[in-house]
Scaffold this motif. Structure first.
Motif, PDB file in Angstrom:
ATOM      1  N   PHE A 164       0.827  -1.208   0.000  1.00 48.65           N
ATOM      2  CA  PHE A 164       0.000   0.000   0.000  1.00 48.65           C
ATOM      3  C   PHE A 164       0.859   1.254   0.000  1.00 48.65           C
ATOM      4  CE2 PHE A 164      -3.466  -2.778   0.659  1.00 48.65           C
ATOM      5  CZ  PHE A 164      -4.642  -2.075   0.429  1.00 48.65           C
ATOM      6  N   SER A 165       2.030   1.187   0.627  1.00 45.89           N
ATOM      7  CA  SER A 165       2.917   2.355   0.651  1.00 45.89           C
ATOM      8  C   SER A 165       3.460   2.665  -0.741  1.00 45.89           C
ATOM      9  CB  SER A 165       4.070   2.143   1.638  1.00 45.89           C
ATOM     10  OG  SER A 165       5.006   1.207   1.149  1.00 45.89           O
ATOM     11  N   LYS A 166       3.348   1.726  -1.659  1.00 47.15           N
ATOM     12  CA  LYS A 166       3.802   1.937  -3.036  1.00 47.15           C
ATOM     13  C   LYS A 166       2.723   2.581  -3.913  1.00 47.15           C
ATOM     14  CE  LYS A 166       7.731  -0.267  -2.439  1.00 47.15           C
ATOM     15  NZ  LYS A 166       9.027   0.398  -2.579  1.00 47.15           N
ATOM     16  N   VAL A 167       1.445   2.448  -3.516  1.00 46.15           N
ATOM     17  CA  VAL A 167       0.363   2.994  -4.343  1.00 46.15           C
ATOM     18  C   VAL A 167      -0.337   4.190  -3.707  1.00 46.15           C
ATOM     19  CG1 VAL A 167      -0.017   0.769  -5.487  1.00 46.15           C
ATOM     20  CG2 VAL A 167      -1.417   1.385  -3.498  1.00 46.15           C
ATOM     21  N   ARG A 168      -0.071   4.447  -2.446  1.00 45.31           N
ATOM     22  CA  ARG A 168      -0.643   5.597  -1.733  1.00 45.31           C
ATOM     23  C   ARG A 168       0.413   6.168  -0.801  1.00 45.31           C
ATOM     24  NH1 ARG A 168      -3.896   5.252  -5.086  1.00 45.31           N
ATOM     25  NH2 ARG A 168      -6.133   5.311  -4.962  1.00 45.31           N
ATOM     26  N   ASN A 169       0.321   7.477  -0.546  1.00 39.38           N
ATOM     27  CA  ASN A 169       1.212   8.128   0.411  1.00 39.38           C
ATOM     28  C   ASN A 169       0.609   7.980   1.806  1.00 39.38           C
ATOM     29  OD1 ASN A 169       3.072   9.083  -1.529  1.00 39.38           O
ATOM     30  ND2 ASN A 169       1.667  10.736  -2.062  1.00 39.38           N
ATOM     31  N   LEU A 170       0.943   6.875   2.456  1.00 40.89           N
ATOM     32  CA  LEU A 170       0.364   6.591   3.766  1.00 40.89           C
ATOM     33  C   LEU A 170       0.881   7.567   4.817  1.00 40.89           C
ATOM     34  CD1 LEU A 170       0.601   2.681   3.898  1.00 40.89           C
ATOM     35  CD2 LEU A 170      -1.381   4.099   3.286  1.00 40.89           C
ATOM     36  N   GLU A 171      -0.052   8.053   5.626  1.00 35.09           N
ATOM     37  CA  GLU A 171       0.302   8.895   6.767  1.00 35.09           C
ATOM     38  C   GLU A 171       0.057   8.171   8.082  1.00 35.09           C
ATOM     39  OE1 GLU A 171      -2.004  12.447   6.243  1.00 35.09           O
ATOM     40  OE2 GLU A 171      -0.844  13.081   4.483  1.00 35.09           O
ATOM     41  N   LYS A 172      -0.844   7.176   8.026  1.00 35.09           N
ATOM     42  CA  LYS A 172      -1.229   6.497   9.257  1.00 35.09           C
ATOM     43  C   LYS A 172      -1.710   5.085   8.923  1.00 35.09           C
ATOM     44  CE  LYS A 172      -3.967   7.603  13.302  1.00 35.09           C
ATOM     45  NZ  LYS A 172      -4.957   8.550  13.843  1.00 35.09           N
TER      46      LYS A 172
END
Length: 195
Positions: free
Chosen positions: A163-171
């Motif tokens: 998921f960190s590769k397809v979205r800029n995760l903040e939390k």
């Protein structure tokens, strides 16, 4: 000559970026009828007078663009414990050395010859995380920055990575019935991703 690779060898060469790229193309091919897959089949054998069962799991598919057909076979010992008041299925690492047993056999579509025999542990964990992330890539809001996870095991780790590769995760919000495991997991991934 058939290539034989274990989980450690596969981990050295298969990145999440590569997994996402190849799966995305394979899913596109599947959607347009240019690839095929067979529904997963689980065959359970009840072990009389035992709390465990045996399960043989098979699945297969072909992606002509890559010239391959794959057959995955998992030979599992499973049991159904009650955890936090709920019954769940758990695999038992029953093979010598406390290992799980699963193999992927890769065949050439042109010659029919076996190209590779691969342990499936690392591959399947990467595949599951990447598949979920590809779903999010196309179905989640573009500004989605929060990931929710049920569980804090191997699959959860690969989901965060993918998921960190397809979205800029903040939390990341994670639930696990095991508070100690959940806290350890949160600390580890906080450090890895800085979130």
């Amino acid at each position: 000559m058939t290539l034989i690779l274990n989980n450690g060898e596969i981990e050295k060469v298969l990145t999440m970026d590569d997994c996402l790229e190849v799966l995305e193309e394979a899913f596109k091919d599947l959607g347009r009828g240019a690839a095929v897959n067979q529904i997963r089949v689980h065959t359970y054998v009840s072990m009389e007078q035992s709390a465990i069962s045996y399960r043989l799991k098979t699945m297969n598919g072909a992606v002509p663009r890559y010239g391959v057909m794959a057959l995955r076979i998992a030979s599992d010992v499973v049991h159904f414990p009650k955890v936090a008041g709920l019954i769940r299925q758990e695999k038992v690492a029953a093979a010598p050395g406390k290992k799980f047993v699963g193999l992927v056999q890769l065949f050439s579509l042109e010659t029919g010859e076996p190209l590779a025999i691969l342990q499936d542990g690392y591959l399947q964990a990467m595949r599951v995380g990447a598949t979920s992330a590809l779903g999010a890539k196309y179905l989640a809001r573009k500004d989605a920055r929060v990931l929710g996870l049920f569980g804090s095991g191997l699959q959860a780790a690969n989901h965060i990575l993918a998921f960190s590769k397809v979205r800029n995760l903040e939390k990341v919000k994670v639930f696990s019935p095991n508070p100690e495991h959940r806290k350890k997991f949160a600390v580890e991934w906080r450090e890895k991703l800085g979130i």
